[in-house]
Design an enzyme around this catalytic site. Structure first.
Site, PDB file in Angstrom:
ATOM      1  N   GLU A  39       0.856  -1.178  -0.208  1.00  0.00           N
ATOM      2  CA  GLU A  39      -0.035   0.052  -0.003  1.00  0.00           C
ATOM      3  C   GLU A  39       1.043   1.190   0.004  1.00  0.00           C
ATOM      4  OE1 GLU A  39      -3.181   1.043  -0.210  1.00  0.00           O
ATOM      5  OE2 GLU A  39      -2.414   2.860  -0.137  1.00  0.00           O
ATOM      6  N   TYR A  43      -4.045   2.137   4.918  1.00  0.00           N
ATOM      7  CA  TYR A  43      -5.059   1.173   4.759  1.00  0.00           C
ATOM      8  C   TYR A  43      -6.325   1.443   4.949  1.00  0.00           C
ATOM      9  CZ  TYR A  43      -0.139  -1.034   5.879  1.00  0.00           C
ATOM     10  OH  TYR A  43       0.961  -1.498   5.713  1.00  0.00           O
ATOM     11  N   THR A  46      -9.663   4.333  -0.466  1.00  0.00           N
ATOM     12  CA  THR A  46     -10.653   5.278  -0.543  1.00  0.00           C
ATOM     13  C   THR A  46     -11.871   4.947   0.503  1.00  0.00           C
ATOM     14  OG1 THR A  46     -10.269   5.236  -2.931  1.00  0.00           O
ATOM     15  CG2 THR A  46     -12.134   6.392  -2.350  1.00  0.00           C
ATOM     16  N   ALA A 118       3.829   0.216  -5.746  1.00  0.00           N
ATOM     17  CA  ALA A 118       4.009  -1.050  -6.584  1.00  0.00           C
ATOM     18  C   ALA A 118       4.045  -0.918  -8.125  1.00  0.00           C
ATOM     19  CB  ALA A 118       3.602  -2.491  -6.180  1.00  0.00           C
ATOM     20  N   HIS A 450     -42.334  -6.387  15.637  1.00  0.00           N
ATOM     21  CA  HIS A 450     -43.294  -5.286  15.294  1.00  0.00           C
ATOM     22  C   HIS A 450     -42.841  -4.343  16.557  1.00  0.00           C
ATOM     23  CE1 HIS A 450     -46.549  -2.809  14.778  1.00  0.00           C
ATOM     24  NE2 HIS A 450     -46.957  -2.805  16.062  1.00  0.00           N
TER      25      HIS A 450
HETATM   26  C1  LIG Z   1     -17.087  10.142  -1.412  1.00  0.00           C
HETATM   27  C2  LIG Z   1     -17.208   8.713  -1.777  1.00  0.00           C
HETATM   28  C3  LIG Z   1     -18.289   7.952  -1.067  1.00  0.00           C
HETATM   29  C4  LIG Z   1     -18.362   6.639  -1.211  1.00  0.00           C
HETATM   30  N1  LIG Z   1     -19.285   5.980  -0.722  1.00  0.00           N
HETATM   31  C5  LIG Z   1     -19.613   4.653  -0.864  1.00  0.00           C
HETATM   32  C6  LIG Z   1     -20.844   3.856  -0.277  1.00  0.00           C
HETATM   33  O1  LIG Z   1     -21.348   4.507   0.630  1.00  0.00           O
HETATM   34  N2  LIG Z   1     -20.747   2.607  -0.447  1.00  0.00           N
HETATM   35  C7  LIG Z   1     -19.874   2.088  -1.272  1.00  0.00           C
HETATM   36  O2  LIG Z   1     -19.822   0.851  -1.320  1.00  0.00           O
HETATM   37  N3  LIG Z   1     -18.818   2.659  -2.098  1.00  0.00           N
HETATM   38  C8  LIG Z   1     -18.727   4.072  -1.708  1.00  0.00           C
HETATM   39  N4  LIG Z   1     -17.851   4.548  -2.320  1.00  0.00           N
HETATM   40  C9  LIG Z   1     -16.826   3.630  -3.270  1.00  0.00           C
HETATM   41  C10 LIG Z   1     -15.870   3.046  -2.683  1.00  0.00           C
HETATM   42  O3  LIG Z   1     -14.908   3.893  -1.895  1.00  0.00           O
HETATM   43  C11 LIG Z   1     -14.907   2.240  -3.628  1.00  0.00           C
HETATM   44  O4  LIG Z   1     -16.016   1.652  -4.444  1.00  0.00           O
HETATM   45  C12 LIG Z   1     -13.879   1.214  -2.778  1.00  0.00           C
HETATM   46  O5  LIG Z   1     -13.029   2.137  -2.002  1.00  0.00           O
HETATM   47  C13 LIG Z   1     -13.151   0.454  -3.873  1.00  0.00           C
HETATM   48  O6  LIG Z   1     -12.257  -0.160  -3.247  1.00  0.00           O
HETATM   49  P1  LIG Z   1     -10.845  -0.531  -4.070  1.00  0.00           P
HETATM   50  O7  LIG Z   1     -10.302  -1.682  -2.880  1.00  0.00           O
HETATM   51  O8  LIG Z   1     -11.171  -1.041  -5.406  1.00  0.00           O
HETATM   52  O9  LIG Z   1     -10.012   0.542  -4.057  1.00  0.00           O
HETATM   53  P2  LIG Z   1      -9.543   1.794  -3.222  1.00  0.00           P
HETATM   54  O10 LIG Z   1     -10.478   1.713  -1.923  1.00  0.00           O
HETATM   55  O11 LIG Z   1      -9.647   2.967  -3.935  1.00  0.00           O
HETATM   56  O12 LIG Z   1      -8.020   1.459  -2.610  1.00  0.00           O
HETATM   57  C14 LIG Z   1      -7.152   1.241  -3.435  1.00  0.00           C
HETATM   58  C15 LIG Z   1      -5.796   1.303  -2.758  1.00  0.00           C
HETATM   59  O13 LIG Z   1      -4.773   1.161  -3.575  1.00  0.00           O
HETATM   60  C16 LIG Z   1      -3.637   1.892  -3.288  1.00  0.00           C
HETATM   61  N5  LIG Z   1      -2.768   2.018  -4.476  1.00  0.00           N
HETATM   62  C17 LIG Z   1      -3.034   2.592  -5.712  1.00  0.00           C
HETATM   63  N6  LIG Z   1      -1.939   2.290  -6.782  1.00  0.00           N
HETATM   64  C18 LIG Z   1      -0.934   1.760  -5.890  1.00  0.00           C
HETATM   65  C19 LIG Z   1       0.088   1.209  -6.132  1.00  0.00           C
HETATM   66  N7  LIG Z   1       0.977   1.366  -7.464  1.00  0.00           N
HETATM   67  N8  LIG Z   1       1.074   0.521  -5.158  1.00  0.00           N
HETATM   68  C20 LIG Z   1       0.340   0.360  -3.795  1.00  0.00           C
HETATM   69  N9  LIG Z   1      -0.657   0.904  -3.511  1.00  0.00           N
HETATM   70  C21 LIG Z   1      -1.500   1.465  -4.438  1.00  0.00           C
HETATM   71  C22 LIG Z   1      -4.304   3.314  -3.033  1.00  0.00           C
HETATM   72  O14 LIG Z   1      -3.589   4.137  -2.270  1.00  0.00           O
HETATM   73  C23 LIG Z   1      -5.517   2.920  -2.329  1.00  0.00           C
HETATM   74  O15 LIG Z   1      -5.509   2.858  -0.816  1.00  0.00           O
HETATM   75  C24 LIG Z   1     -17.517   5.957  -2.249  1.00  0.00           C
HETATM   76  C25 LIG Z   1     -16.497   6.835  -2.768  1.00  0.00           C
HETATM   77  C26 LIG Z   1     -16.343   7.922  -2.331  1.00  0.00           C
HETATM   78  C27 LIG Z   1     -15.457   8.743  -3.295  1.00  0.00           C
END
Ligand SMILES: Cc1cc2nc3c(=O)[nH]c(=O)nc-3n(C[C@H](O)[C@H](O)[C@H](O)COP(=O)(O)OP(=O)(O)OC[C@H]3O[C@@H](n4cnc5c(N)ncnc54)[C@H](O)[C@@H]3O)c2cc1C
Length: 474
Positions: A39, A43, A46, A118, A450
């Site tokens: 990471e 941790y 998003t 990475a 209920h």
């Molecule tokens: C404001 C907002 C509200 C949201 N609300 C909801 C909700 O209520 N319910 C819901 O289901 N979804 C919600 N989402 C969407 C949700 O956040 C994402 O679908 C989810 O976080 C995706 O998970 P992921 O593991 O694919 O990626 P991410 O959570 O984006 O994590 C990816 C990780 O990879 C790391 N990374 C990237 N490139 C590299 C690299 N080359 N080397 C090492 N690390 C790297 C990043 O730093 C990050 O920590 C919301 C999004 C936003 C922006």
């Protein structure tokens, strides 16, 4: 390898510790695989740091203040003062607790944690750069890799995020003071959820949406109660207007929008929040080194086992395409880990719920009546309005309804749509019914506590069967 590199090896390399990546890593650890999770930032990705959790924390906090200020009907007279700094501090505390939890769970499941960025070097090697200058790098040899690098907000031309005037959702969730006025570009779920937060904080909010509807993707009857409520909160929703440019004025900025006919309007405000969607982070991984090509949108195509076109490389979460939701990523992460461990796991995208945490909330899962018809079913549809629910009346929130959709012939539940209080929680019952192959009779015969909101699901099933007690049958 360059001089100074250290080299390590692992069965499973997971890149990205968001909900897709950390779940894949923990599950792989549980299955006794040697797993390394890289990471670059924090941790929880998003979701925990800049998305789901902080937004829901602020939605709850601003909801508490708004409810208290508007509870005269219940005999409560209050004038809550919001301390934005305190609210953000509380939200950050929630985030810290959860991100710390992810780190502990990873360690407890034997996951090797590596901090750094990475990228692939070849089909079995990744290079990880550790933070700033002089911190070195390492090469990690892997048998399998799981790409879980998530997504970033899309910028529109002329609106580069500067954290001061032009905000992404990330910055909007960490403001230390309440803006007087805010233009939100984009009427999707993120824009609408944040419109509610800021409107309840007293910000003068305008949402500009290029399309002719907000909350596109949700049917009119689900979106309407939300839009009505937004307007009651004072949010101005301008449809068919695309943001084209902005400039500083003496005491703020002005955002220009343009209709399809070329009609321009200037919107004066303190800040503009751009929430027009998110794009996958696949351009920084040197995917060419493993011969993997994303599609035109940057997404990685996967099969029902989360496997990409390159046999030992999996993709989960936002990088693997719609629906870009945290729980989709978690489900895909589990499947990837289990497939790598040789288990017969596969993804079932039928019953993925979606929720919008506006007031009222929206929750959907499976098929709408129209989709059921298109799929060749004769749909049996039942509804229960919340105004007929005793529990809804006691919460003061009676807008909306529960709808359940089933196959008329077999009775199998195919889907559900809910708009109203706790829709995000209630939709789980319909999801479970679909997953278990339950029928309308099963849902109707299940005795519900209920008075609860979940009785409305039971009542909607009875309505579809033509014997609802608390509403008139269709
Ligand atoms: C404001 C907002 C509200 C949201 N609300 C909801 C909700 O209520 N319910 C819901 O289901 N979804 C919600 N989402 C969407 C949700 O956040 C994402 O679908 C989810 O976080 C995706 O998970 P992921 O593991 O694919 O990626 P991410 O959570 O984006 O994590 C990816 C990780 O990879 C790391 N990374 C990237 N490139 C590299 C690299 N080359 N080397 C090492 N690390 C790297 C990043 O730093 C990050 O920590 C919301 C999004 C936003 C922006």
């Amino acid at each position: 390898m360059v001089v100074g590199d250290i080299a390590t090896g692992t069965d499973v390399l997971v890149i990205g510790a968001g909900p897709g990546g950390y779940v894949a890593a923990i599950r792989a650890g549980q299955l006794d695989l040697d797993v390394t999770l890289v990471e670059k930032d924090a941790y929880g990705g998003t979701c925990l740091n800049h998305g789901c959790i902080p937004s829901k924390a602020l939605i709850t906090a601003t909801g508490v203040a708004h409810e208290a200020a508007n509870a005269e009907e219940m005999g409560i007279h209050a004038d809550p003062a919001v301390d934005m700094g305190g609210m953000v501090e509380w939200k950050d505390g929630v985030v810290d607790q959860l991100t710390g939890g992810v780190e502990k769970l990873c360690k407890a499941n034997g996951v090797n944690l590596v901090e750094g960025r990475a990228e692939f070097a070849d089909g079995n090697t990744a290079r990880v750069a550790h933070g700033g200058e002089g911190q070195g790098s390492e090469s990690i040899e892997f048998e399998h890799a799981v790409v879980a690098t998530g997504s970033r907000p899309i910028e529109i031309p002329g609106f580069e995020f500067d954290g001061e005037h032009v905000l992404s959702s990330r910055e909007a969730l960490s403001l230390d003071s309440v803006p007087d006025s805010l233009v939100i570009v984009g009427g999707g779920y993120i824009g609408m959820e944040l419109a509610g937060v800021f409107a309840k904080l007293g910000t003068d909010v305008t949402v500009v949406e290029m399309l002719d509807e907000a909350l596109t993707g949700f049917s009119d009857d689900l979106a309407k109660p939300v839009i009505d409520n937004m307007e009651e909160l004072g949010v101005e929703i301008r449809l068919g207007e695309a943001a084209s440019e902005w400039h500083e004025t003496g005491d703020g900025i002005s955002v220009t929008t343009e209709t399809e006919d070329g009609e321009e309007t200037g919107h004066d405000c303190e800040k503009v929040l751009v929430a027009v969607g998110r794009q996958p982070v696949t351009d920084t991984l040197n995917l060419e080194a493993i011969g993997l090509e994303p599609d035109d949108g940057g997404f990685l195509a996967t099969d029902d086992r989360a496997r990409t076109d390159v046999g030992n490389v999996f993709a989960v979460g936002d990088v693997a395409g719609e629906p870009m939701l945290a729980h989709t990523g978690m489900a895909e992460g589990q499947v990837a880990a289990e497939v790598i461990a040789g288990e017969p796991a596969a993804l079932d995208h039928q019953a993925i719920p979606a929720a919008v945490f506006t007031e009222p909330e929206i929750g959907t899962v499976g098929m709408t009546p129209e989709e059921a018809e298109e799929a060749g079913f004769e749909p049996a549809v039942g509804e229960m309005p919340f105004r007929a629910s005793g529990r809804a009346l006691t919460t003061g929130h009676t807008e909306g309804f529960v709808r359940i959709v089933a196959d008329a012939e077999s009775g199998f539940v195919l889907g559900g749509q809910i708009v109203g209080p706790e829709a995000s929680e209630l939709i789980a019952e319909i999801g479970l019914a679909i997953e278990l192959g339950a029928t309308l009779e099963d849902v109707a015969a299940t005795i519900h506590t209920h008075p609860t909101l979940s009785e409305a699901v039971n009542e909607a099933a009875e309505n579809a069967l033509g014997h609802a007690i608390h509403t008139l049958n269709r």
